[in-house]
Design a protein around this motif. Structure first.
Motif, PDB file in Angstrom:
ATOM      1  N   THR A  45       1.030  -1.113   0.107  1.00 14.18           N
ATOM      2  CA  THR A  45       0.012  -0.010   0.097  1.00 14.18           C
ATOM      3  C   THR A  45       1.079   1.242   0.096  1.00 14.18           C
ATOM      4  O   THR A  45       2.015   1.050   0.391  1.00 14.18           O
ATOM      5  CB  THR A  45      -1.002   0.024   1.224  1.00 14.18           C
ATOM      6  OG1 THR A  45      -0.007   0.339   2.365  1.00 14.18           O
ATOM      7  CG2 THR A  45      -1.580  -1.238   1.177  1.00 14.18           C
ATOM      8  N   LEU A  47       0.959   3.671   1.913  1.00 15.20           N
ATOM      9  CA  LEU A  47       1.433   4.063   3.164  1.00 15.20           C
ATOM     10  C   LEU A  47       2.294   3.226   3.795  1.00 15.20           C
ATOM     11  O   LEU A  47       3.427   3.610   4.454  1.00 15.20           O
ATOM     12  CB  LEU A  47       0.006   3.906   4.336  1.00 15.20           C
ATOM     13  CG  LEU A  47       0.292   4.431   5.680  1.00 15.20           C
ATOM     14  CD1 LEU A  47       0.790   5.988   5.729  1.00 15.20           C
ATOM     15  CD2 LEU A  47      -0.938   4.199   6.435  1.00 15.20           C
ATOM     16  N   HIS A  48       2.292   1.888   3.630  1.00 15.96           N
ATOM     17  CA  HIS A  48       3.338   1.091   3.846  1.00 15.96           C
ATOM     18  C   HIS A  48       4.681   1.476   3.106  1.00 15.96           C
ATOM     19  O   HIS A  48       5.995   1.378   3.679  1.00 15.96           O
ATOM     20  CB  HIS A  48       3.073  -0.472   3.681  1.00 15.96           C
ATOM     21  CG  HIS A  48       2.092  -1.067   4.392  1.00 15.96           C
ATOM     22  ND1 HIS A  48       1.281  -2.292   4.075  1.00 15.96           N
ATOM     23  CD2 HIS A  48       1.738  -0.551   5.606  1.00 15.96           C
ATOM     24  CE1 HIS A  48       0.309  -2.368   5.104  1.00 15.96           C
ATOM     25  NE2 HIS A  48       0.817  -1.574   5.838  1.00 15.96           N
ATOM     26  N   PHE A  50       5.439   4.454   2.129  1.00 12.53           N
ATOM     27  CA  PHE A  50       6.022   5.515   2.794  1.00 12.53           C
ATOM     28  C   PHE A  50       6.915   5.180   3.806  1.00 12.53           C
ATOM     29  O   PHE A  50       8.138   5.892   4.074  1.00 12.53           O
ATOM     30  CB  PHE A  50       4.884   6.303   2.948  1.00 12.53           C
ATOM     31  CG  PHE A  50       5.329   7.741   3.893  1.00 12.53           C
ATOM     32  CD1 PHE A  50       5.714   8.919   3.102  1.00 12.53           C
ATOM     33  CD2 PHE A  50       5.031   7.871   5.084  1.00 12.53           C
ATOM     34  CE1 PHE A  50       6.004   9.882   3.787  1.00 12.53           C
ATOM     35  CE2 PHE A  50       5.503   8.829   5.935  1.00 12.53           C
ATOM     36  CZ  PHE A  50       5.838   9.870   5.185  1.00 12.53           C
ATOM     37  N   TRP A  51       6.384   4.357   4.820  1.00 14.68           N
ATOM     38  CA  TRP A  51       7.175   4.339   6.105  1.00 14.68           C
ATOM     39  C   TRP A  51       8.752   3.415   5.654  1.00 14.68           C
ATOM     40  O   TRP A  51       9.639   3.478   6.322  1.00 14.68           O
ATOM     41  CB  TRP A  51       6.277   3.226   6.765  1.00 14.68           C
ATOM     42  CG  TRP A  51       5.275   4.148   7.608  1.00 14.68           C
ATOM     43  CD1 TRP A  51       3.874   3.953   7.644  1.00 14.68           C
ATOM     44  CD2 TRP A  51       5.657   5.263   8.696  1.00 14.68           C
ATOM     45  NE1 TRP A  51       3.351   4.966   8.172  1.00 14.68           N
ATOM     46  CE2 TRP A  51       4.391   5.606   9.059  1.00 14.68           C
ATOM     47  CE3 TRP A  51       6.690   5.682   9.115  1.00 14.68           C
ATOM     48  CZ2 TRP A  51       4.142   6.832   9.715  1.00 14.68           C
ATOM     49  CZ3 TRP A  51       6.546   6.775   9.914  1.00 14.68           C
ATOM     50  CH2 TRP A  51       5.253   7.321  10.460  1.00 14.68           C
ATOM     51  N   GLY A  86       5.237   5.819  -2.998  1.00 16.73           N
ATOM     52  CA  GLY A  86       5.259   5.908  -1.516  1.00 16.73           C
ATOM     53  C   GLY A  86       6.577   5.855  -1.176  1.00 16.73           C
ATOM     54  O   GLY A  86       6.982   6.605  -0.004  1.00 16.73           O
ATOM     55  N   GLY A  90       8.708   8.753   0.982  1.00 19.69           N
ATOM     56  CA  GLY A  90       9.090   8.490   2.311  1.00 19.69           C
ATOM     57  C   GLY A  90      10.464   8.872   2.514  1.00 19.69           C
ATOM     58  O   GLY A  90      11.079   9.389   3.337  1.00 19.69           O
ATOM     59  N   SER A 288       4.967  15.364   1.197  1.00 19.13           N
ATOM     60  CA  SER A 288       4.626  14.174   1.494  1.00 19.13           C
ATOM     61  C   SER A 288       3.402  13.894   1.679  1.00 19.13           C
ATOM     62  O   SER A 288       2.671  13.033   1.329  1.00 19.13           O
ATOM     63  CB  SER A 288       5.735  13.483   2.237  1.00 19.13           C
ATOM     64  OG  SER A 288       7.115  13.498   1.949  1.00 19.13           O
ATOM     65  N   LEU A 289       2.944  14.568   2.950  1.00 17.33           N
ATOM     66  CA  LEU A 289       1.646  14.279   3.367  1.00 17.33           C
ATOM     67  C   LEU A 289       0.348  14.924   2.429  1.00 17.33           C
ATOM     68  O   LEU A 289      -0.581  14.175   2.400  1.00 17.33           O
ATOM     69  CB  LEU A 289       1.181  15.082   4.722  1.00 17.33           C
ATOM     70  CG  LEU A 289       2.068  14.486   5.885  1.00 17.33           C
ATOM     71  CD1 LEU A 289       1.751  15.252   7.271  1.00 17.33           C
ATOM     72  CD2 LEU A 289       1.911  13.081   6.024  1.00 17.33           C
ATOM     73  N   LEU A 292       0.391  12.164  -0.518  1.00 17.30           N
ATOM     74  CA  LEU A 292       0.246  10.533  -0.153  1.00 17.30           C
ATOM     75  C   LEU A 292      -1.089  10.260  -0.706  1.00 17.30           C
ATOM     76  O   LEU A 292      -1.193   9.197  -0.991  1.00 17.30           O
ATOM     77  CB  LEU A 292       0.571  10.375   1.318  1.00 17.30           C
ATOM     78  CG  LEU A 292       0.771   9.136   1.828  1.00 17.30           C
ATOM     79  CD1 LEU A 292       1.835   8.348   1.025  1.00 17.30           C
ATOM     80  CD2 LEU A 292       1.014   9.076   3.213  1.00 17.30           C
ATOM     81  N   PRO A 293      -2.298  10.986  -0.185  1.00 19.90           N
ATOM     82  CA  PRO A 293      -3.477  10.368  -0.921  1.00 19.90           C
ATOM     83  C   PRO A 293      -3.682  10.271  -2.279  1.00 19.90           C
ATOM     84  O   PRO A 293      -4.695   9.701  -2.809  1.00 19.90           O
ATOM     85  CB  PRO A 293      -4.390  11.562  -0.200  1.00 19.90           C
ATOM     86  CG  PRO A 293      -3.672  12.009   0.507  1.00 19.90           C
ATOM     87  CD  PRO A 293      -2.261  12.365   0.313  1.00 19.90           C
TER      88      PRO A 293
END
Length: 327
Positions: A45, A47-48, A50-51, A86, A90, A288-289, A292-293
Protein backbone atom coordinates in the motif's frame (compact mmCIF):
# COMPACT_ATOMS: atom_id res chain seq x y z
CA UNK A 1 42.67 33.96 1.21
CA UNK A 2 41.91 31.17 -1.32
CA UNK A 3 43.95 28.60 0.62
CA UNK A 4 42.29 29.56 3.91
CA UNK A 5 38.92 28.87 2.29
CA UNK A 6 39.67 25.84 0.09
CA UNK A 7 41.70 23.85 2.66
CA UNK A 8 39.00 23.67 5.40
CA UNK A 9 36.30 23.26 2.74
CA UNK A 10 38.09 20.27 1.15
CA UNK A 11 39.01 18.58 4.43
CA UNK A 12 35.65 19.32 6.04
CA UNK A 13 33.67 18.00 3.09
CA UNK A 14 35.90 14.90 2.91
CA UNK A 15 35.38 14.16 6.62
CA UNK A 16 31.63 14.69 6.25
CA UNK A 17 31.19 12.48 3.18
CA UNK A 18 33.47 9.77 4.55
CA UNK A 19 31.49 9.87 7.81
CA UNK A 20 28.25 9.44 5.86
CA UNK A 21 29.80 6.48 4.02
CA UNK A 22 31.04 4.85 7.25
CA UNK A 23 27.67 5.30 8.95
CA UNK A 24 25.85 3.95 5.89
CA UNK A 25 28.18 0.92 5.74
CA UNK A 26 27.57 0.16 9.43
CA UNK A 27 23.80 0.38 9.08
CA UNK A 28 23.87 -1.66 5.86
CA UNK A 29 25.78 -4.49 7.50
CA UNK A 30 23.37 -4.45 10.44
CA UNK A 31 20.12 -4.39 8.44
CA UNK A 32 20.94 -3.78 4.78
CA UNK A 33 20.75 -7.43 3.71
CA UNK A 34 17.10 -7.56 4.72
CA UNK A 35 16.33 -4.20 3.12
CA UNK A 36 15.58 -5.59 -0.34
CA UNK A 37 13.30 -8.25 1.15
CA UNK A 38 11.45 -5.66 3.25
CA UNK A 39 11.06 -3.31 0.29
CA UNK A 40 9.74 -6.16 -1.84
CA UNK A 41 7.31 -7.53 0.74
CA UNK A 42 6.06 -4.48 2.65
CA UNK A 43 5.19 -2.04 -0.12
CA UNK A 44 1.71 -3.28 -0.90
CA UNK A 45 0.00 0.00 0.00
CA UNK A 46 1.17 3.63 -0.42
CA UNK A 47 1.30 4.08 3.38
CA UNK A 48 3.47 0.98 3.85
CA UNK A 49 5.71 2.14 1.00
CA UNK A 50 6.02 5.56 2.65
CA UNK A 51 7.21 4.08 5.97
CA UNK A 52 9.62 1.71 4.21
CA UNK A 53 11.07 4.65 2.26
CA UNK A 54 11.48 6.70 5.45
CA UNK A 55 13.07 3.82 7.39
CA UNK A 56 15.35 2.79 4.52
CA UNK A 57 16.60 6.37 4.11
CA UNK A 58 17.40 6.57 7.82
CA UNK A 59 19.29 3.25 7.64
CA UNK A 60 21.20 4.00 4.44
CA UNK A 61 21.63 7.72 5.31
CA UNK A 62 20.98 8.72 1.70
CA UNK A 63 17.76 9.33 -0.22
CA UNK A 64 19.79 8.85 -3.43
CA UNK A 65 20.95 5.40 -2.26
CA UNK A 66 17.36 4.33 -1.50
CA UNK A 67 16.12 5.66 -4.84
CA UNK A 68 18.93 3.82 -6.69
CA UNK A 69 18.08 0.64 -4.74
CA UNK A 70 14.41 1.11 -5.67
CA UNK A 71 15.40 1.53 -9.33
CA UNK A 72 17.38 -1.72 -9.13
CA UNK A 73 14.45 -3.62 -7.59
CA UNK A 74 12.07 -2.20 -10.19
CA UNK A 75 14.46 -3.05 -13.02
CA UNK A 76 14.67 -6.64 -11.70
CA UNK A 77 10.88 -6.87 -11.63
CA UNK A 78 10.76 -7.45 -7.84
CA UNK A 79 8.49 -4.44 -7.27
CA UNK A 80 6.29 -2.49 -9.68
CA UNK A 81 6.47 1.22 -10.34
CA UNK A 82 3.14 1.94 -8.59
CA UNK A 83 4.65 0.57 -5.35
CA UNK A 84 7.60 2.97 -5.54
CA UNK A 85 5.77 6.32 -5.36
CA UNK A 86 5.17 5.94 -1.62
CA UNK A 87 8.83 4.97 -1.15
CA UNK A 88 9.91 8.19 -2.89
CA UNK A 89 7.69 10.28 -0.59
CA UNK A 90 9.20 8.50 2.42
CA UNK A 91 12.80 9.08 1.29
CA UNK A 92 12.23 12.83 1.13
CA UNK A 93 11.15 12.90 4.77
CA UNK A 94 13.75 10.36 5.90
CA UNK A 95 16.62 12.49 4.67
CA UNK A 96 15.69 15.24 7.16
CA UNK A 97 16.60 13.01 10.14
CA UNK A 98 20.33 13.51 9.48
CA UNK A 99 19.86 17.26 9.10
CA UNK A 100 17.98 17.52 12.40
CA UNK A 101 20.75 15.57 14.18
CA UNK A 102 23.46 17.73 12.62
CA UNK A 103 21.65 20.92 13.69
CA UNK A 104 21.92 19.87 17.35
CA UNK A 105 25.56 21.09 17.27
CA UNK A 106 27.24 18.05 18.77
CA UNK A 107 30.67 18.94 17.36
CA UNK A 108 32.27 18.76 20.81
CA UNK A 109 31.53 15.01 20.81
CA UNK A 110 33.26 14.45 17.44
CA UNK A 111 36.62 13.16 18.72
CA UNK A 112 35.16 11.03 21.59
CA UNK A 113 32.65 9.45 19.18
CA UNK A 114 35.39 8.79 16.65
CA UNK A 115 37.63 7.14 19.28
CA UNK A 116 34.74 5.06 20.67
CA UNK A 117 33.75 4.02 17.16
CA UNK A 118 37.30 2.90 16.32
CA UNK A 119 37.53 0.97 19.62
CA UNK A 120 34.24 -0.83 18.86
CA UNK A 121 35.35 -1.53 15.29
CA UNK A 122 38.40 -3.39 16.65
CA UNK A 123 36.16 -5.79 18.59
CA UNK A 124 35.85 -9.37 17.25
CA UNK A 125 32.03 -9.55 17.09
CA UNK A 126 30.55 -8.46 13.75
CA UNK A 127 27.54 -6.56 15.11
CA UNK A 128 29.71 -4.56 17.52
CA UNK A 129 32.08 -3.70 14.66
CA UNK A 130 29.11 -2.42 12.63
CA UNK A 131 27.91 -0.29 15.56
CA UNK A 132 31.46 1.05 15.79
CA UNK A 133 31.27 2.12 12.14
CA UNK A 134 28.02 3.97 12.81
CA UNK A 135 29.43 5.77 15.87
CA UNK A 136 32.70 6.62 14.09
CA UNK A 137 30.68 7.84 11.12
CA UNK A 138 28.77 10.26 13.31
CA UNK A 139 32.07 11.42 14.80
CA UNK A 140 33.52 12.09 11.34
CA UNK A 141 30.37 13.98 10.30
CA UNK A 142 30.63 16.31 13.31
CA UNK A 143 34.39 16.66 12.78
CA UNK A 144 33.68 17.65 9.16
CA UNK A 145 31.16 20.27 10.32
CA UNK A 146 33.68 21.68 12.79
CA UNK A 147 36.29 21.87 10.02
CA UNK A 148 33.89 23.53 7.58
CA UNK A 149 33.26 26.28 10.13
CA UNK A 150 36.91 27.37 9.78
CA UNK A 151 36.26 28.65 6.24
CA UNK A 152 33.39 30.88 7.41
CA UNK A 153 35.67 33.56 8.89
CA UNK A 154 37.69 34.32 5.70
CA UNK A 155 34.46 34.12 3.67
CA UNK A 156 32.86 36.63 6.01
CA UNK A 157 35.77 39.01 5.40
CA UNK A 158 35.78 38.53 1.62
CA UNK A 159 34.14 41.45 -0.20
CA UNK A 160 33.89 39.41 -3.41
CA UNK A 161 32.01 36.60 -1.70
CA UNK A 162 29.76 39.02 0.17
CA UNK A 163 28.84 40.87 -3.03
CA UNK A 164 28.16 37.54 -4.78
CA UNK A 165 25.68 36.42 -2.13
CA UNK A 166 24.23 39.91 -1.80
CA UNK A 167 23.42 39.65 -5.51
CA UNK A 168 21.94 36.19 -5.06
CA UNK A 169 19.75 37.44 -2.21
CA UNK A 170 17.91 39.61 -4.75
CA UNK A 171 16.91 36.45 -6.63
CA UNK A 172 16.03 33.27 -4.76
CA UNK A 173 16.22 31.49 -8.11
CA UNK A 174 20.01 31.89 -8.00
CA UNK A 175 20.04 30.25 -4.56
CA UNK A 176 17.85 27.42 -5.87
CA UNK A 177 20.12 26.80 -8.87
CA UNK A 178 23.21 26.97 -6.62
CA UNK A 179 21.75 24.23 -4.40
CA UNK A 180 20.87 22.06 -7.41
CA UNK A 181 24.30 22.31 -9.07
CA UNK A 182 26.39 21.92 -5.91
CA UNK A 183 24.39 18.90 -4.71
CA UNK A 184 24.56 17.27 -8.15
CA UNK A 185 28.35 17.70 -8.12
CA UNK A 186 29.01 16.26 -4.63
CA UNK A 187 26.05 13.79 -4.60
CA UNK A 188 24.97 14.79 -1.09
CA UNK A 189 22.06 17.05 -0.22
CA UNK A 190 22.93 16.72 3.48
CA UNK A 191 26.43 18.14 2.86
CA UNK A 192 24.99 21.10 0.95
CA UNK A 193 22.55 21.76 3.80
CA UNK A 194 25.33 21.59 6.41
CA UNK A 195 27.51 24.08 4.49
CA UNK A 196 24.48 26.36 4.15
CA UNK A 197 23.90 26.16 7.92
CA UNK A 198 27.49 27.28 8.55
CA UNK A 199 27.24 30.25 6.19
CA UNK A 200 23.91 31.29 7.67
CA UNK A 201 25.18 31.13 11.25
CA UNK A 202 27.94 33.61 10.28
CA UNK A 203 25.35 35.87 8.60
CA UNK A 204 26.97 35.43 5.20
CA UNK A 205 23.62 34.32 3.76
CA UNK A 206 20.12 35.62 4.34
CA UNK A 207 17.57 33.09 5.60
CA UNK A 208 15.57 33.16 2.35
CA UNK A 209 18.68 32.54 0.24
CA UNK A 210 19.70 29.69 2.56
CA UNK A 211 16.24 28.11 2.29
CA UNK A 212 16.34 28.45 -1.51
CA UNK A 213 19.68 26.60 -1.54
CA UNK A 214 18.19 23.84 0.64
CA UNK A 215 15.22 23.49 -1.76
CA UNK A 216 17.74 23.29 -4.60
CA UNK A 217 19.62 20.57 -2.71
CA UNK A 218 16.39 18.53 -2.61
CA UNK A 219 16.26 18.73 -6.40
CA UNK A 220 19.99 18.15 -6.91
CA UNK A 221 19.89 14.90 -4.96
CA UNK A 222 17.75 13.41 -7.77
CA UNK A 223 20.68 13.64 -10.20
CA UNK A 224 22.16 10.34 -8.96
CA UNK A 225 18.86 8.53 -9.54
CA UNK A 226 18.54 9.89 -13.09
CA UNK A 227 22.07 8.66 -13.88
CA UNK A 228 21.31 5.25 -12.33
CA UNK A 229 18.19 4.87 -14.50
CA UNK A 230 20.15 5.16 -17.77
CA UNK A 231 19.96 1.88 -19.67
CA UNK A 232 17.27 0.39 -17.40
CA UNK A 233 13.67 -0.54 -18.19
CA UNK A 234 10.78 1.90 -18.43
CA UNK A 235 9.57 1.31 -14.85
CA UNK A 236 13.01 2.25 -13.49
CA UNK A 237 13.04 5.44 -15.56
CA UNK A 238 9.59 6.22 -14.20
CA UNK A 239 10.95 5.89 -10.61
CA UNK A 240 13.85 8.27 -11.31
CA UNK A 241 11.74 10.90 -13.04
CA UNK A 242 8.91 10.61 -10.50
CA UNK A 243 11.44 11.46 -7.77
CA UNK A 244 12.85 14.34 -9.82
CA UNK A 245 9.55 15.87 -10.91
CA UNK A 246 8.08 15.59 -7.41
CA UNK A 247 11.02 17.45 -5.87
CA UNK A 248 11.05 20.07 -8.64
CA UNK A 249 7.30 20.67 -8.23
CA UNK A 250 7.66 20.95 -4.44
CA UNK A 251 10.50 23.46 -4.74
CA UNK A 252 8.62 25.62 -7.25
CA UNK A 253 5.43 25.60 -5.14
CA UNK A 254 7.31 26.53 -1.92
CA UNK A 255 9.62 29.11 -3.50
CA UNK A 256 7.14 32.07 -3.23
CA UNK A 257 6.50 31.21 0.45
CA UNK A 258 10.09 31.18 1.75
CA UNK A 259 9.41 34.25 3.94
CA UNK A 260 6.50 32.49 5.64
CA UNK A 261 8.55 29.30 6.02
CA UNK A 262 11.36 31.35 7.61
CA UNK A 263 8.87 32.95 10.05
CA UNK A 264 7.49 29.55 11.11
CA UNK A 265 10.98 28.10 11.69
CA UNK A 266 12.04 31.27 13.58
CA UNK A 267 8.98 30.84 15.83
CA UNK A 268 10.10 27.27 16.64
CA UNK A 269 13.73 28.08 17.49
CA UNK A 270 16.26 30.92 17.72
CA UNK A 271 19.15 28.84 16.35
CA UNK A 272 19.83 29.54 12.63
CA UNK A 273 21.00 25.93 12.07
CA UNK A 274 17.87 24.51 13.69
CA UNK A 275 15.74 26.90 11.62
CA UNK A 276 17.23 25.44 8.44
CA UNK A 277 16.71 21.88 9.69
CA UNK A 278 13.10 22.56 10.77
CA UNK A 279 12.33 24.34 7.49
CA UNK A 280 13.59 21.37 5.48
CA UNK A 281 11.54 18.99 7.65
CA UNK A 282 8.39 21.13 7.30
CA UNK A 283 8.87 21.37 3.52
CA UNK A 284 9.32 17.61 3.05
CA UNK A 285 6.60 16.71 5.55
CA UNK A 286 4.00 18.97 3.91
CA UNK A 287 4.91 17.81 0.39
CA UNK A 288 4.78 14.13 1.37
CA UNK A 289 1.53 14.34 3.36
CA UNK A 290 -0.22 16.35 0.63
CA UNK A 291 0.88 13.89 -2.08
CA UNK A 292 0.30 10.64 -0.14
CA UNK A 293 -3.50 10.43 -0.75
CA UNK A 294 -2.90 10.96 -4.48
CA UNK A 295 -0.28 8.23 -5.03
CA UNK A 296 -2.39 6.31 -7.62
CA UNK A 297 -3.03 9.50 -9.60
CA UNK A 298 0.66 10.47 -9.46
CA UNK A 299 1.64 6.99 -10.66
CA UNK A 300 -0.81 7.17 -13.58
CA UNK A 301 0.48 10.64 -14.53
CA UNK A 302 4.11 9.44 -14.60
CA UNK A 303 3.10 6.36 -16.59
CA UNK A 304 1.33 8.63 -19.05
CA UNK A 305 4.35 10.92 -19.21
CA UNK A 306 6.82 8.04 -19.66
CA UNK A 307 4.78 5.26 -21.29
CA UNK A 308 5.93 1.65 -21.45
CA UNK A 309 6.39 0.77 -25.12
CA UNK A 310 6.35 -2.98 -24.60
CA UNK A 311 3.46 -5.06 -25.90
CA UNK A 312 0.56 -5.79 -23.49
CA UNK A 313 1.27 -9.55 -23.68
CA UNK A 314 4.83 -8.96 -22.48
CA UNK A 315 3.58 -6.85 -19.57
CA UNK A 316 1.04 -9.52 -18.51
CA UNK A 317 3.72 -12.21 -18.57
CA UNK A 318 6.12 -10.03 -16.51
CA UNK A 319 3.45 -9.28 -13.89
CA UNK A 320 2.66 -13.01 -13.54
CA UNK A 321 6.35 -13.75 -13.01
CA UNK A 322 6.63 -11.02 -10.34
CA UNK A 323 3.52 -12.13 -8.44
CA UNK A 324 4.64 -15.78 -8.47
CA UNK A 325 7.91 -14.85 -6.71
CA UNK A 326 6.06 -13.72 -3.59
CA UNK A 327 3.53 -16.52 -3.31
Amino acid sequence: MIVSILAPFTFGLTFFLFGMYAMRSGFQNLAGKKMEEWMGRFTRTPLHSFWIGLFATFVLQSSSAVTVLTIGLTNAGIIQFTQTVGIILGTNLGTTVTTELVALKLESFAIPMLLIGVALWLMPRRNIRCIGLVVAGFGLIFLGIDTLKVMAKPLEQSETFRSLFLESSHSIWIGLITGVIFTALIHSGSATTVITMGLLSHQILSMETALAIVLGANVGTCFTAVIAAIGTNTASKQVAWCHTLFNVAGAIVFLPFLSQLALVSAFLTDSPSMQIAHSQTIFNLVCSLVALPFVPQIARFIQWLIPDKRRPTDLTFRKKMVSSRWK
